[in-house]
Design a protein around this motif. Sequence first.
Motif, PDB file in Angstrom:
ATOM      1  N   ASN A  61       0.847  -1.191   0.000  1.00 36.18           N
ATOM      2  CA  ASN A  61       0.000   0.000   0.000  1.00 36.18           C
ATOM      3  C   ASN A  61       0.878   1.235   0.000  1.00 36.18           C
ATOM      4  N   VAL A  70      -6.304   6.254  -3.538  1.00 37.10           N
ATOM      5  CA  VAL A  70      -6.596   4.820  -3.527  1.00 37.10           C
ATOM      6  C   VAL A  70      -6.417   4.286  -4.936  1.00 37.10           C
ATOM      7  N   VAL A 231     -11.119   0.557   2.767  1.00 36.69           N
ATOM      8  CA  VAL A 231     -10.244   1.544   2.137  1.00 36.69           C
ATOM      9  C   VAL A 231      -9.743   2.575   3.142  1.00 36.69           C
ATOM     10  N   SER A 235      -4.536   2.969  -0.001  1.00 37.68           N
ATOM     11  CA  SER A 235      -4.933   1.567  -0.170  1.00 37.68           C
ATOM     12  C   SER A 235      -4.784   1.092  -1.612  1.00 37.68           C
ATOM     13  N   VAL A 237      -6.688  -1.824  -3.713  1.00 39.03           N
ATOM     14  CA  VAL A 237      -7.853  -2.704  -3.672  1.00 39.03           C
ATOM     15  C   VAL A 237      -7.713  -3.742  -4.782  1.00 39.03           C
TER      16      VAL A 237
END
Length: 276
Positions: A61, A70, A231, A235, A237
């Motif tokens: 991350n 993100v 989140v 982050s 994902v």
Amino acid sequence: MITLVRRVTAACVLGAALTACAATPTPAARVARPAPSATSTTFAPPTLAPGPGGLTPVFRNGSRTRGRTVALTFDADMTADQGARAAAGERFDNPGLIAALRALKVPATVFMTGRWAEEYPDQARAIGRDPLFEVANHSYSHYAFTDDCYGLPTVSGDRMRADVERAYAAFRKAGVLDARPYFRFPGGCYDRRALKALTPVGVTAVQWDVVSGDAFATDAEAVSRQVLLGVRPGSVVVMHCTRSAAPTTEQVVRTVVPELRARGFRFVRVSELIGS
């Protein structure tokens, strides 16, 4: 990648840390160096410095303190032996998802297997040439790089490097000219042997800190809720660009993107997180 998500989602809900199959090395510094086997013809994307002992570095991350960014990542999975299923009509692509990302103007990183690029060369080329996206490596065969990885077939240690390089060759053949020097292990499984085998390729291994749970899911609302709960700034994902095995992902994207933007998040590609 899909098999892993199905198996680890329950653990994620219980709050277990996602450690894949090995501890994540912490690189001491970031440097910009191209992967020898990557295909970028325009610039050298940011990568991480080698990990302890010169091993392939692992990125999970971005910074938690440098803005509310993100990265949505999508694994375009297809194993080397699934050609017959594709020929019979099973769809391992998801054009609707890609269209949704474009309509919402969401930058994203697609971790593509070489076999997927061979099956869908026009789509691979279109994704690779769209400035909204970046293509990264998810192996050629989607075979595991450890001996015990959620039931995936395994690639032998002496073939690991060749498998990754074969994926880059498939990207070039499809017309993806700027594949990034980032690699996601099938199943997320790796160990020291795998990290050592890929050191000559010059890639940064990219994991994640938020499991969407979209693999084999039929409840888009539940998947969206899991993403929104997980989140944090910086982050990564993990989701999927595989219609037959992740049919809710397009709806999940259409749900979570406006909500995360309302919370002040900005969507970026993995390269921006690594370079920040």
